[in-house]
Design an enzyme around this catalytic site. Structure first.
Site, PDB file in Angstrom:
ATOM      1  N   LYS A 286      -5.936   0.552 -19.707  1.00 32.78           N
ATOM      2  CA  LYS A 286      -4.654   0.765 -19.022  1.00 32.78           C
ATOM      3  C   LYS A 286      -4.420   2.261 -18.785  1.00 32.78           C
ATOM      4  O   LYS A 286      -4.578   3.071 -19.691  1.00 32.78           O
ATOM      5  CB  LYS A 286      -3.507   0.162 -19.842  1.00 32.78           C
TER       6      LYS A 286
ATOM      7  N   HIS B 274      -1.417  -2.779 -25.166  1.00 36.01           N
ATOM      8  CA  HIS B 274      -2.272  -3.184 -24.044  1.00 36.01           C
ATOM      9  C   HIS B 274      -3.714  -2.773 -24.304  1.00 36.01           C
ATOM     10  O   HIS B 274      -3.992  -1.943 -25.169  1.00 36.01           O
ATOM     11  CB  HIS B 274      -1.788  -2.553 -22.725  1.00 36.01           C
TER      12      HIS B 274
HETATM   13  N1  LIG Z   1       3.211  -6.538 -12.692  1.00 36.06           N
HETATM   14  C1  LIG Z   1       2.370  -7.280 -13.453  1.00 36.06           C
HETATM   15  O1  LIG Z   1       2.635  -8.447 -13.770  1.00 36.06           O
HETATM   16  C2  LIG Z   1       1.060  -6.668 -13.876  1.00 36.06           C
HETATM   17  C3  LIG Z   1       0.142  -7.374 -14.628  1.00 36.06           C
HETATM   18  C4  LIG Z   1      -1.097  -6.812 -14.900  1.00 36.06           C
HETATM   19  C5  LIG Z   1      -1.383  -5.546 -14.412  1.00 36.06           C
HETATM   20  N2  LIG Z   1      -0.449  -4.867 -13.711  1.00 36.06           N
HETATM   21  C6  LIG Z   1      -0.733  -3.572 -13.090  1.00 36.06           C
HETATM   22  O2  LIG Z   1      -1.574  -3.796 -11.968  1.00 36.06           O
HETATM   23  C7  LIG Z   1      -2.398  -2.662 -11.748  1.00 36.06           C
HETATM   24  C8  LIG Z   1      -3.857  -3.109 -11.669  1.00 36.06           C
HETATM   25  O3  LIG Z   1      -4.274  -3.625 -12.915  1.00 36.06           O
HETATM   26  P1  LIG Z   1      -5.786  -4.103 -13.120  1.00 36.06           P
HETATM   27  O4  LIG Z   1      -5.877  -4.467 -14.562  1.00 36.06           O
HETATM   28  O5  LIG Z   1      -6.188  -5.082 -12.071  1.00 36.06           O
HETATM   29  O6  LIG Z   1      -6.565  -2.723 -12.871  1.00 36.06           O
HETATM   30  P2  LIG Z   1      -8.067  -2.537 -12.405  1.00 36.06           P
HETATM   31  O7  LIG Z   1      -8.416  -1.111 -12.705  1.00 36.06           O
HETATM   32  O8  LIG Z   1      -8.945  -3.617 -12.945  1.00 36.06           O
HETATM   33  O9  LIG Z   1      -8.008  -2.739 -10.819  1.00 36.06           O
HETATM   34  C9  LIG Z   1      -7.414  -1.809  -9.956  1.00 36.06           C
HETATM   35  C10 LIG Z   1      -8.222  -1.825  -8.673  1.00 36.06           C
HETATM   36  O10 LIG Z   1      -7.556  -1.031  -7.689  1.00 36.06           O
HETATM   37  C11 LIG Z   1      -8.550  -0.390  -6.941  1.00 36.06           C
HETATM   38  N3  LIG Z   1      -8.030   0.716  -6.129  1.00 36.06           N
HETATM   39  C12 LIG Z   1      -8.014   2.046  -6.381  1.00 36.06           C
HETATM   40  N4  LIG Z   1      -7.493   2.712  -5.344  1.00 36.06           N
HETATM   41  C13 LIG Z   1      -7.177   1.770  -4.411  1.00 36.06           C
HETATM   42  C14 LIG Z   1      -6.600   1.841  -3.113  1.00 36.06           C
HETATM   43  N5  LIG Z   1      -6.250   3.000  -2.531  1.00 36.06           N
HETATM   44  N6  LIG Z   1      -6.373   0.670  -2.439  1.00 36.06           N
HETATM   45  C15 LIG Z   1      -6.726  -0.521  -2.994  1.00 36.06           C
HETATM   46  N7  LIG Z   1      -7.298  -0.630  -4.212  1.00 36.06           N
HETATM   47  C16 LIG Z   1      -7.503   0.500  -4.909  1.00 36.06           C
HETATM   48  C17 LIG Z   1      -9.582   0.039  -8.000  1.00 36.06           C
HETATM   49  O11 LIG Z   1     -10.819   0.398  -7.402  1.00 36.06           O
HETATM   50  C18 LIG Z   1      -9.645  -1.239  -8.835  1.00 36.06           C
HETATM   51  O12 LIG Z   1     -10.597  -2.160  -8.338  1.00 36.06           O
HETATM   52  C19 LIG Z   1      -2.075  -1.691 -12.883  1.00 36.06           C
HETATM   53  O13 LIG Z   1      -1.106  -0.758 -12.419  1.00 36.06           O
HETATM   54  C20 LIG Z   1      -1.446  -2.581 -13.949  1.00 36.06           C
HETATM   55  O14 LIG Z   1      -0.546  -1.883 -14.774  1.00 36.06           O
HETATM   56  C21 LIG Z   1       0.760  -5.396 -13.439  1.00 36.06           C
HETATM   57  O1  LIG Z   2      -2.759  -4.777 -17.903  1.00 36.75           O
HETATM   58  C1  LIG Z   2      -1.810  -4.085 -17.498  1.00 36.75           C
HETATM   59  O2  LIG Z   2      -1.977  -2.923 -17.075  1.00 36.75           O
HETATM   60  C2  LIG Z   2      -0.423  -4.636 -17.486  1.00 36.75           C
HETATM   61  N1  LIG Z   2       0.496  -3.958 -16.883  1.00 36.75           N
HETATM   62  C3  LIG Z   2       1.861  -4.329 -16.705  1.00 36.75           C
HETATM   63  C4  LIG Z   2       2.767  -3.303 -17.359  1.00 36.75           C
HETATM   64  O3  LIG Z   2       2.495  -2.097 -17.276  1.00 36.75           O
HETATM   65  O4  LIG Z   2       3.797  -3.690 -17.913  1.00 36.75           O
HETATM   66  C5  LIG Z   2       2.140  -5.744 -17.130  1.00 36.75           C
HETATM   67  C6  LIG Z   2       1.337  -6.191 -18.315  1.00 36.75           C
HETATM   68  C7  LIG Z   2      -0.156  -5.947 -18.102  1.00 36.75           C
END
Ligand SMILES: NC(=O)c1ccc[n+]([C@@H]2O[C@H](COP(=O)([O-])OP(=O)(O)OC[C@H]3O[C@@H](n4cnc5c(N)ncnc54)[C@H](O)[C@@H]3O)[C@@H](O)[C@H]2O)c1
Ligand SMILES: O=C(O)C1=N[C@H](C(=O)O)CCC1
Length: 233
Positions: free
Chosen positions: A135, A131
C-alpha cells in the site's frame, strides 16, 4: 454495461471478475503504458489506479462525458477540483475510500457511536488501520473517512498519523504482508474500553461495491457517494 478499467492491478483484476460475474463487458484495461483511449467504446469507467494517476484519469473521463467511479485513495487534495469539473461538465462522479458494503455500514455505525460518545469526555478516541505492505498511502482512505465521521459528530477537529493532541484523533497505520484491510475505532477511558472493528477477509467486497456503483450511476448526473448508492442513513 461496457466498462473501462483505469488501473489493471490487484483491484482492476478483481473488478474485472466481479463485472463479468454480473454479465458486464470489460472493453478497455487502461494502465500506465496505455497510449490511446477510445472514449466512445464504453458507458462507464472504474478507476483503481495510483494516488498520482487518479485525478488525471477522472479529469479525462469527465471531459469525455463518461461517468466515473473512483476508488483510488491518496489523491484527495484534488477532490474539490474534480467536483468543480464534474459540475462544469454536468457529468457523474463517485469517489469512495471504500466500496465494501460492510464498511459502508461500519461508517454509519462509527458516526452513530461518535454522537453517543460526544458528551462522555472521559473517553479518548483513536484509530488503527492495517494493510498489506504494497500500500502506497497512509493512513488509508477508509481511516480518513472514519476520522471525518467522528469529527463531524463530536468536538474532535482534526486527525493525525501517530500523534495525539488536543481535539486530535491519532491514527496508527500498520503494514503486514497480505492484509486486505482492517480498521478499528477505539474509545478508551481509565475504567474501560469500547472498540468497533471491520475486517476485510479478501478484496471481493471492494470490487463488488465498485461494480454496483457503476451500475447505479448510469443515466445520472451529479456528485454522489456510496451512501447514495446503498440508500443508507
Ligand atoms: N476504495 C476501495 O474500496 C479500495 C479498495 C482497494 C484498494 N483501493 C485503492 O485502489 C488503488 C489501487 O489499488 P491496487 O491494490 O489495485 O493497486 P495496484 O498497485 O495493484 O494497481 C494499481 C495499478 O494502477 C496502474 N497505474 C499507474 N498509473 C496509471 C495511470 N496513469 N492510469 C491507469 N493505471 C495506472 C499501475 O500500473 C497498477 O497496475 C489504491 O489507491 C488503493 O488504495 C481502494
Ligand atoms: O488495499 C488498499 O490499498 C485499500 N485501500 C483502501 C483504503 O485506503 O482505505 C480501502 C481498503 C484497501
Amino acid at each position: 454495461m461496457r466498462i473501462a478499467l483505469f488501473g489493471y492491478g490487484r483491484m482492476g483484476k478483481m473488478i474485472e471478475q466481479a463485472a463479468l460475474n454480473r454479465n458486464h463487458t470489460i472493453v478497455a484495461k487502461i494502465d500506465i503504458d496505455t497510449k490511446e483511449i477510445d472514449f466512445s467504446s464504453f458507458d462507464v469507467a472504474i478507476d483503481f489506479s495510483m494516488p498520482t494517476a487518479a485525478y488525471g484519469n477522472i479529469t479525462k473521463c469527465l471531459e469525455n462525458n463518461i461517468p466515473i467511479i473512483s476508488g483510488t485513495t491518496g489523491w484527495l487534495e484534488n477532490y474539490e477540483n474534480a467536483v468543480a469539473l464534474c459540475k462544469e461538465k454536468e457529468g457523474a462522479f463517485i469517489y469512495a475510500s471504500n466500496f465494501s458494503l460492510g464498511v459502508n455500514v461500519f461508517f454509519e455505525l462509527n458516526e452513530y457511536l461518535a454522537k453517543m460518545m460526544k458528551s462522555l469526555k472521559q473517553y479518548n478516541v483513536s484509530m488503527e488501520e492495517i494493510h498489506h505492505t504494497q500500500k502506497l498511502d497512509a493512513p488509508s482512505g477508509t481511516a480518513i473517512t472514519l476520522a471525518e465521521g467522528v469529527i463531524n459528530n463530536s468536538d474532535y477537529t482534526k486527525w493525525k498519523l501517530d500523534e495525539s493532541g488536543t481535539n486530535q484523533i491519532p491514527i496508527t497505520a500498520k503494514r503486514i504482508e497480505a492484509v486486505p484491510g482492517t480498521h478499528t475505532v477505539f474509545y478508551d477511558s481509565e475504567i474501560d474500553s469500547i472498540e468497533i472493528k471491520h475486517t476485510a477477509h479478501n478484496r471481493e467486497g471492494f470490487a463488488l461495491g465498485a461494480v454496483i456503483a457503476a451500475e447505479w450511476i448510469i443515466g445520472k448526473k451529479g456528485i454522489f457517494t456510496m451512501k447514495d448508492v446503498l440508500n443508507l442513513g
